[in-house]
Design an enzyme around this catalytic site. Structure first.
Site, PDB file in Angstrom:
ATOM      1  CD  GLU A 315       3.897   1.208   2.123  1.00 15.80           C
ATOM      2  OE1 GLU A 315       3.279   1.105   1.065  1.00 15.80           O
ATOM      3  OE2 GLU A 315       3.495   0.716   3.192  1.00 15.80           O
ATOM      4  CB  CYS A 399      -4.253   0.506   1.383  1.00 18.00           C
ATOM      5  SG  CYS A 399      -2.682   0.982   0.652  1.00 18.00           S
TER       6      CYS A 399
END
Ligand code: FUB
Ligand code: ZN
Length: 615
Positions: A315, A399
């Site tokens: 990520e 998120c």
């Protein structure tokens, strides 16, 4: 409005600039709660946030997932934890967004919902101040054993929500929960206690907010202590450590950092925390590190959309100039993080280069993360799609939806800053705000068609004439502009990307600023192999893309002549109102607006037509 421009190619070779960031903050932002946005581009988005985004978050948190039930179970001390170990953070981030929304649109029912959530959160707090539903429901004996388990990350988001809600309503119940949690953490960790490296940064910047609102310096000191824990080998992340310290920004002490590494969102929150601590301590080593990091991020690892993080694997960051388009990760949270971080850097220096990046990440990387209706979200924001990438209402790891929920209503924060003798206009959007200039109250009114056209009108109202500077940002994408005061051309020197209008201002004075906003073809730095022989199209602050919905025939074979001509036209009924750009055989829409119609392919970087290169 229908105009024709011939585009020219510019080389996006970003140069390094000197380290002039050291020292305390030069300027202070005007809070979004002081700014009343009335803008053809943004007001609709704020309405959709209020009506749709908040509703989606509440429904997901209460009904579709077990996030709120986790708090209810933790309060009872029985039942299972469902979801991911950091799911509490989504509740806090949505709550923060709801608090901001309440400041823009007072709403007793929404406030009651916030109070209901806060009661449930508060009931889940342990008697020693600890709060985290994952460990409460899976074994409190294992708390504070794994630095990757986000306990401080969740505490940080709770703190940001609590400060937001306290400032919105004056109610301090959640703030008191946070104070007890912060005091608990400081009773376990610190110079006299255990060492700890938060695996996901966030607590550092949140502790500075807690310091700001309580005036308790111990929270600022703890934030600084946590920053200095990094890079000394103290980190231990679970039994089977999947990632090396570099993923957690735990390889090098923060003062020695010069390269962004690892997980992109973590890096952004770390840099924000460093800036926040430095703003109060005047720590020039932290600022110098941030300057080095900024050059490395922006000149070698940032996409044209202002997004960062090339790889899904971590990520995050891969190698310099490795900027794949189809597999670009560009997490929405990372683009929002770029806004947060660049906004902080801007406040140290007043250097428009930070506002330029802030604007790029805001209008492109971050805004793409939410649908036009405000009810669907992108987590990953590639610059090319073969047709299978679409927004979703929610994600297992949510998120990004909760991030957008808290970010959008706070955009008013980024428009103005004040310094001793100047009012700085960083972003252009229609609004009215009560600000100060040279310490005197002034009402400023902005009206503009930005980002669709480059005309900006600023009006100032005041009781007494005020001597001071109005500093208007000249975006780096703009090569020509005109500036007038009360209808008369005005010559203003440009310092670090801001036109400095220094004069005695009278009630009713007006400033007219007109930015040329031609269509431009942009070439990437030649070291970006993926984009060699390609061009992107940009107009003003917006990056454009080709989407299959507009270009249904032979999408994969579409090319752009190097000498392409462009037309552009405002289309009020298309994609909630956009300026569409066309070139023979090609139709471009703003990148942020893609995937709001029938599913299809998309690309930002378009191959050049072979026989037109170097003509
Ligand atoms: O780990 C918490 C959040 O979830 C990160 O910031 C995102 O990248 C996602 O992994
Ligand atoms: Zn995210």
């Amino acid at each position: 409005m229908k105009k024709v421009f011939f585009a020219f190619a510019i080389l996006l070779v970003l140069s390094c600039s000197g380290n002039d960031g050291a020292g305390l903050k030069l300027m202070t932002p005007v809070k979004f709660s002081e700014v009343s946005i009335d803008d053809s581009f943004w007001s609709g988005r704020l309405q959709k946030h209020k009506d749709n985004t908040v509703a989606v978050c509440i429904d997901q948190i209460e009904n579709q997932t077990g996030r709120m039930r986790n708090f209810e179970n933790a309060a009872k001390g029985e039942g299972e934890h469902s979801g991911i170990f950091f799911d509490d953070s989504d509740v806090y981030k949505a709550l923060e967004g709801m608090a901001y929304s309440l400041q823009l649109f007072p709403n007793p029912a929404l406030e009651a919902k916030c109070d209901e959530w806060i009661d449930k959160i508060s009931a889940a707090q342990q008697s020693d101040g600890y709060i985290n539903t994952y460990y409460t429901l899976t074994g409190l004996d294992r708390r504070w054993t794994d630095m990757d388990k986000h306990e401080m990350y969740c505490a940080g988001h709770m703190t940001e929500a609590a400060v937001a809600y306290y400032l919105a309503t004056g109610k301090r119940k959640l703030l008191d929960v946070c104070i007890r949690m912060a005091d608990h953490m400081m009773s376990v960790f610190g110079p006299e206690g255990r060492q700890w490296v938060p695996g996901h940064e966030e607590i550092e910047l949140a502790l500075v907010k807690l310091y700001e609102v309580t005036g308790e310096k111990k929270y600022l000191d703890f934030a600084g202590w946590l920053l200095d824990q990094r890079g000394h080998g103290y980190g231990s992340y679970g039994d089977e450590r999947t990632w090396p310290g570099i993923y957690y920004q735990d390889e090098v002490p923060v003062r020695e950092l010069s390269r962004i590494t690892g997980h992109a969102v973590r890096a952004m929150y770390l840099y924000c925390g460093m800036a926040d601590v430095a703003a109060y301590t005047g720590d020039t080593e932290l600022i110098a590190a941030l300057d080095r990091l900024w050059d490395h991020v922006v000149n070698r690892n940032m996409y044209i959309t202002g997004g960062i993080g090339q790889s899904a694997r971590n990520e995050g960051i891969t190698e310099d100039y490795d900027l794949p388009n189809l597999t670009a990760y560009c997490e929405t949270c990372a683009s929002v993080g770029m806004v947060y971080w660049n906004w902080r850097m801007l406040q140290f220096t007043g250097d428009g280069k930070y506002a330029d990046v802030m604007e790029r990440s805001l209008y492109n990387g971050a805004l793409a993360g939410i649908s036009l209706e405000g009810d669907k979200f992108f987590y990953v924001n590639p610059l090319e799609s073969t047709g299978g990438h679409h927004r979703q209402e929610w994600y297992g790891c949510a998120c990004c939806p909760s991030q957008i929920c808290r970010f959008l209503p706070s955009i008013g924060n980024y428009i103005y800053c004040g310094s001793d003798k100047a009012l700085w206009v960083n972003l252009y959007m229609g609004n009215e705000a009560d600000v100060t200039l040279s310490g005197k109250p002034v009402r400023i009114n902005q009206s503009t068609g930005y980002p669709w056209d480059g005309s900006v009108a600023v009006k100032l109202q005041m009781e007494q004439p005020v001597k001071g500077e109005l500093r208007l940002r000249i975006p780096s994408w703009c090569r020509n502009y005109t500036l007038a005061v009360n209808g008369q051309a005005f010559a203003a020197p440009v310092e670090k990307g801001y036109a400095v209008l220094s004069r005695k201002w009278n009630n009713g004075d007006s400033v007219e600023l007109v930015f040329d906003m031609p269509v431009e073809m942009v070439a990437a730095d030649p070291r970006v192999k993926e984009d060699v022989g390609k061009r992107a199209v940009q107009r003003g602050p917006l990056v454009y893309c080709l989407e299959e919905a507009d270009n249904p025939d032979g999408f994969d074979a579409l090319t752009l002549p190097e000498n392409a001509g462009f037309e552009f036209e405002y289309k009020p009924d298309k994609l909630s109102g956009i300026v569409e750009i066309t070139s023979p055989g090609l139709t471009f829409i703003p990148y942020y607006a893609w995937d709001n119609r029938s599913p299809g392919k998309m690309k930002v970087w378009v191959p050049l037509t072979q026989n037109t290169i170097n003509q």
